[in-house]
Design a protein around this motif. Structure first.
Motif, mmCIF file in Angstrom:
data_model
loop_
_atom_site.group_PDB
_atom_site.id
_atom_site.type_symbol
_atom_site.label_atom_id
_atom_site.label_comp_id
_atom_site.label_asym_id
_atom_site.label_seq_id
_atom_site.Cartn_x
_atom_site.Cartn_y
_atom_site.Cartn_z
ATOM 1 N N GLU A 80 0.813 -1.228 0.000
ATOM 2 C CA GLU A 80 0.000 0.000 0.000
ATOM 3 C C GLU A 80 0.842 1.271 0.000
ATOM 4 O O GLU A 80 0.332 2.356 -0.264
ATOM 5 C CB GLU A 80 -0.953 -0.005 1.189
ATOM 6 N N HIS A 81 2.143 1.131 0.278
ATOM 7 C CA HIS A 81 3.051 2.282 0.243
ATOM 8 C C HIS A 81 4.050 2.187 -0.908
ATOM 9 O O HIS A 81 5.056 2.887 -0.920
ATOM 10 C CB HIS A 81 3.805 2.431 1.570
ATOM 11 N N GLY A 82 3.773 1.299 -1.883
ATOM 12 C CA GLY A 82 4.610 1.223 -3.077
ATOM 13 C C GLY A 82 5.804 0.298 -2.973
ATOM 14 O O GLY A 82 6.593 0.220 -3.912
ATOM 15 N N GLY A 83 5.961 -0.389 -1.858
ATOM 16 C CA GLY A 83 7.101 -1.293 -1.705
ATOM 17 C C GLY A 83 6.925 -2.576 -2.497
ATOM 18 O O GLY A 83 5.823 -2.894 -2.975
ATOM 19 N N LEU A 84 8.021 -3.301 -2.637
ATOM 20 C CA LEU A 84 7.970 -4.581 -3.341
ATOM 21 C C LEU A 84 7.210 -5.604 -2.504
ATOM 22 O O LEU A 84 7.288 -5.598 -1.282
ATOM 23 C CB LEU A 84 9.391 -5.093 -3.605
ATOM 24 N N VAL A 85 6.488 -6.467 -3.171
ATOM 25 C CA VAL A 85 5.724 -7.517 -2.506
ATOM 26 C C VAL A 85 6.579 -8.778 -2.456
ATOM 27 O O VAL A 85 7.074 -9.239 -3.483
ATOM 28 C CB VAL A 85 4.400 -7.801 -3.258
#
Length: 170
Positions: A80-85
């Motif tokens: 939700e904050h643009g980080g890698l999953v």
């Protein structure tokens, strides 16, 4: 989303997310040139990816300064904050969603085998199926993944389909 061309409905994978011990999650280039080959996307996939892009735009606005995605590292499936999953976390989330929706879980291998078998059923040329499935050798496509459906089987399933779709019977 740099791997997706929404206008031409094509996907060209260039990188994958990997966990590196002591470093964390990174984007790593794919191993082979054939892994980078462009694939056409079915229209329903393009629509789903466009919906994801819209949701991500909303997530970016909500996150504001907390948004972690750097320019040029535009991944469509992010936190939700643009980080890698994390691939492991993705698999767990996927399993939970399947369980909640009561859809049977299948492995990636089985999904690929199903795709190959459906392509064979549709009489797609084996070389085209090989390219879609990313097999380096046609033998892999034909011997391992594809369950060939002959004309007799196709005719039988067509008759079964007609019977089941008949409003007087089905």
């Amino acid at each position: 989303m740099q791997d997706f061309d929404f206008e031409t409905r094509q996907f060209t994978p260039t990188q994958q997310v990997q966990r590196v011990r002591g470093v964390g999650l990174i984007l790593k280039d794919l191993k082979t040139d054939s892994s980078n080959a462009t694939l056409p996307l079915p229209e329903f996939c393009t629509r789903a990816l466009e919906g994801r892009r819209e949701l991500q735009d909303l997530e970016r606005k909500i996150a504001g300064g907390k948004w972690k995605q750097e320019p040029g590292r535009d991944v469509i499936f992010s936190t939700e904050h643009g980080g890698l999953v994390d691939p492991v976390g993705f698999a767990r989330t996927f399993d939970r969603l399947l369980k909640r929706s009561r859809v049977r879980r299948i492995t990636l291998r089985l999904a690929r085998k199903t795709c190959a078998s459906l392509l064979a059923y549709l009489k797609v040329h084996p070389k085209v199926a090989q390219k879609i499935l990313r097999h380096s050798e046609i033998k892999m496509t034909l011997d391992i993944y594809t369950q060939i459906v002959g004309d007799a089987e196709r005719e039988a399933t067509d008759m079964l389909s007609e019977m089941l779709e008949d409003p007087l019977i089905g």
